[in-house]
Motif scaffolding. Structure first.
Motif, mmCIF file in Angstrom:
data_model
loop_
_atom_site.group_PDB
_atom_site.id
_atom_site.type_symbol
_atom_site.label_atom_id
_atom_site.label_comp_id
_atom_site.label_asym_id
_atom_site.label_seq_id
_atom_site.Cartn_x
_atom_site.Cartn_y
_atom_site.Cartn_z
ATOM 1 N N VAL A 213 0.867 -1.175 0.000
ATOM 2 C CA VAL A 213 0.000 0.000 0.000
ATOM 3 C C VAL A 213 0.904 1.224 0.000
ATOM 4 C CG1 VAL A 213 -1.829 1.234 1.195
ATOM 5 C CG2 VAL A 213 -1.735 -1.273 1.311
ATOM 6 N N ASP A 214 0.795 2.029 -1.057
ATOM 7 C CA ASP A 214 1.673 3.194 -1.218
ATOM 8 C C ASP A 214 3.145 2.787 -1.104
ATOM 9 O OD1 ASP A 214 -0.532 4.854 -1.528
ATOM 10 O OD2 ASP A 214 -0.682 5.227 0.638
ATOM 11 N N GLY A 215 3.442 1.590 -1.599
ATOM 12 C CA GLY A 215 4.814 1.107 -1.610
ATOM 13 C C GLY A 215 5.241 0.412 -0.337
ATOM 14 N N ARG A 216 4.418 0.446 0.720
ATOM 15 C CA ARG A 216 4.794 -0.177 1.992
ATOM 16 C C ARG A 216 4.219 -1.589 2.074
ATOM 17 N NH1 ARG A 216 3.687 3.942 6.900
ATOM 18 N NH2 ARG A 216 5.145 2.482 7.898
ATOM 19 N N PRO A 217 5.018 -2.580 2.458
ATOM 20 C CA PRO A 217 4.498 -3.953 2.579
ATOM 21 C C PRO A 217 3.569 -4.073 3.797
ATOM 22 C CG PRO A 217 6.783 -3.855 3.304
ATOM 23 C CD PRO A 217 6.470 -2.505 2.739
#
Length: 642
Positions: A384-388
């Motif tokens: 999500v938005d690049g965060r795992p």
């Protein structure tokens, strides 16, 4: 030849028989000649459609009862027994008319459904109201529904409020108030109010269209008993022809051989099973349950073990978030925002609850989702938005190498002991928090399960992937025989297979993707259609169109009654044929009298099956024996002794 033409022929030949009776009172030989002419005309007119069907069956390399009657009628005409030929052909044709009428009546539920199909819809196109054919509505369009209008699509209410009667889908006659966010279904009726609905299923994809398709398929299907009787007729018919020839060679009495030939016709036996199956399937369909064929009906009646999923089956499937606990330094709102964005890709009940909770708190959901992976039975992962982000059961996190400390374990256990399901959330590879989600047990579950037990189910087991604490609380409240928690989809299927290996006949009820393997493994799989997934409904043999377990209890009751009627009809038909054949051999039964008794047995078989049409469905709130406003225990309705 159409059924209408055959009906006209039957009544015309009946009229000719009455004319012949009147002419027989005239002075011979004129009266006798006119009487014989009327009888001959009646025999030929009634015998034509019978002979036509016999020839068609022979072309298909099948021996039918029509062949026996045709031979008998021709033989009676050859030896000059016009009364016998006319009466036999009329009674057989009249019996076929009775059979067709009864089957037509039992199929009335399907015609009623077709009549409820919406034909027109009003949609918004380019800012204007446009009225189009119902099958021309496009997915995603806004449909306007006004007072007194039948809804043409499945979708969610965008704006407005209305009282909607959903009897065509659920069997429930009491209107339900629909508000923003609620779902509506094609074929239902807006009693009052105004709605704007975003269509997500249109045309043949709507729930209502699928109901019609499944009912058609079910009523055209064959039960195992019916297929056996059809195979039996293929052997029985030529055997009777051979025996009639033997009787003729032995007695040298053509009339006696013809009488034996006709009386041995198992007409009531041939319709004994299908008329009951169609009546039972029609009753069940009218009360919001789709059985996908005759075999499934028999399997439903034969089941002696019931296995159920918990979430969405024994519980209402609309859980709510009861607690959000941030751990590891991440703020609560940030935790919920990331989790809800990831869960927005899932159809699971818990995921929907989390997304709804975030939306209620006004949190925007990110659309930057990548690498989404649904781990069936365990949880979900993605970026999500690049965060795992990883969310699900504790075992999912530990399998992915993420530590869950003692503090988190204690907090999760406390929530579970209060009956909640706990979602563990990891962000950037570390435990970030817990979200507790609780669901309610269905109000009708306890009474429905009691009725199911009364119908012969010896053991009720709940299988769930949820935690043991929550599962135990639900099991104790509903008085279940066994509860198994923390199961993966393959574990549920293995348990069902284990029961079947012990010789049990297993019915399984579920609603999610994770229930599909168990549904497929069970002798009869039952899907919750109201909130169930497409996968579970396609896998199942039976679909409950709403989230009501009492619909299953009624379907089980009707299925058992249907099988009893099949057995009763078969026994009556065999007994009748046996007694009539014995009477012929003892020369106490004549051709016309035997045919009359034969057609009476056909009528009794039909009337016995039509009793299934009148079996009442689940009692509604406010009815005698139903759930009262004060919440008193409903009176248990015993299974009828059919």
């Amino acid at each position: 030849m159409t059924q209408r033409v055959r009906s006209r022929i039957a009544f015309t030949t009946g009229g000719l028989l009455l004319v012949a009776l009147a002419l027989s009172q005239l002075t011979p030989p004129v009266g006798t000649a006119w009487r014989d002419a009327a009888l001959l005309a009646s025999s030929l007119l009634a015998g034509y459609p019978i002979a036509l069907r016999a020839v068609q069956a022979l072309r298909a390399k099948a021996f039918s009862i029509d062949l026996l009657v045709t031979i008998a009628v021709v033989g009676a005409l050859v030896i000059g027994e016009y009364v016998e030929s006319a009466v036999v052909s009329f009674l057989f044709l009249f019996g076929a008319w009775l059979e067709a009428r009864s089957l037509d009546r039992t199929r009335a539920s399907l015609r009623e459904l077709v009549d409820l199909a919406p034909t027109r819809a009003t949609v918004l196109r380019d800012g204007r109201r446009v009225t189009v054919d119902a099958d021309e509505v496009l997915e995603g369009e806004t449909v306007l529904i006004t007072n007194g209008e039948r809804i043409a699509v499945d979708g969610a209410v965008l704006t407005g409020t209305a009282a909607v009667t959903e009897a065509s889908i659920t069997g429930e006659p009491v209107p339900v108030t629909k508000r923003v966010g609620d779902r509506v279904f094609a074929g239902t009726f807006a009693e009052s109010g105004y709605l704007e609905v975003v269509a997500d299923r249109v045309g043949d994809e709507t729930t209502f269209a699928r109901i019609i398709e499944l009912v058609e398929e079910a009523q055209e299907s064959r039960t195992r008993r019916q297929r056996f009787l059809e195979r039996f007729a293929q052997v029985y018919t030529p055997a009777i022809v051979v025996l009639a020839v033997v009787v003729l060679a032995w007695t040298r009495d053509l009339e006696f051989a013809l009488t034996f030939l006709v009386i041995a016709c198992p007409g009531a036996l041939v319709i004994s099973v299908p008329v009951a199956a169609v009546a039972g399937l029609g009753n069940i369909a009218r009360h919001g349950v789709l059985v996908k064929g005759g075999e499934s009906l028999e399997d439903l009646a034969a089941a002696d073990r019931l296995v159920l999923d918990k979430t969405g089956t024994l519980t209402v499937g609309r859980p709510v978030v009861t607690a959000v606990q941030a751990l590891g330094g991440l703020a609560e709102d940030a935790l919920l925002t990331l989790l809800a964005a990831l869960e927005s890709t899932s159809e699971h009940h818990v995921a929907r609850a989390i997304v709804a909770h975030a939306e209620q708190r006004g949190m925007p959901l990110s659309s930057d989702l990548t690498d989404v992976e649904v781990v069936t039975g365990l949880g979900i992962a993605g970026r999500v938005d690049g965060r795992p982000v990883l969310a699900g059961r504790r075992t999912l996190l530990t399998e992915r190498g993420i530590a869950v400390d003692d503090r988190a374990v204690l907090s999760a256990t406390a929530h579970e002991q209060r009956g909640a399901t706990v979602v563990h959330v990891a962000v950037d590879g570390h435990l970030a928090g817990l979200v507790a989600v609780a669901d309610e047990v269905r109000v009708e579950a306890a009474d429905a399960l009691a009725k199911v037990r009364d119908s012969g189910i010896r053991q009720v087991v709940m299988l769930t992937g949820d935690n043991a604490h929550t599962a135990r609380l639900v099991g104790e409240r509903l008085g279940l025989d066994e509860v198994r928690a923390g199961l993966l989809p393959q574990d549920k299927a293995a348990f069902v297979e284990e029961l079947r290996a012990q010789g049990r006949r297993v019915a399984m009820i579920g609603d999610g993707v994770n229930d599909a393997p168990a549904l497929a493994t069970a002798d009869v799989g039952i899907a919750m259609g109201g909130a169930g997934t497409d996968v579970s409904m396609e896998t199942a043999d039976v679909v409950l169109l709403t989230d009501r377990l009492d619909q299953f209890a009624h379907a089980r009751r009707v299925a058992r009654a249907t099988v009893r009627v099949m057995k009763q009809n078969t026994a009556l038909a065999l007994l009748t044929v046996g007694l009539l054949v014995a009477g012929v051999l003892l020369q106490v039964v004549q051709l016309a009298g035997g045919m009359l008794v034969h057609e009476i047995s056909v009528l009794l078989v039909i009337l016995n099956a039509l009793r299934l049409v009148r079996l009442r469905g689940p009692r509604r709130a406010g009815e005698a024996g139903g759930t009262t406003a004060a919440g008193r225990e409903p009176t248990r309705q015993k299974e009828p002794a059919l």
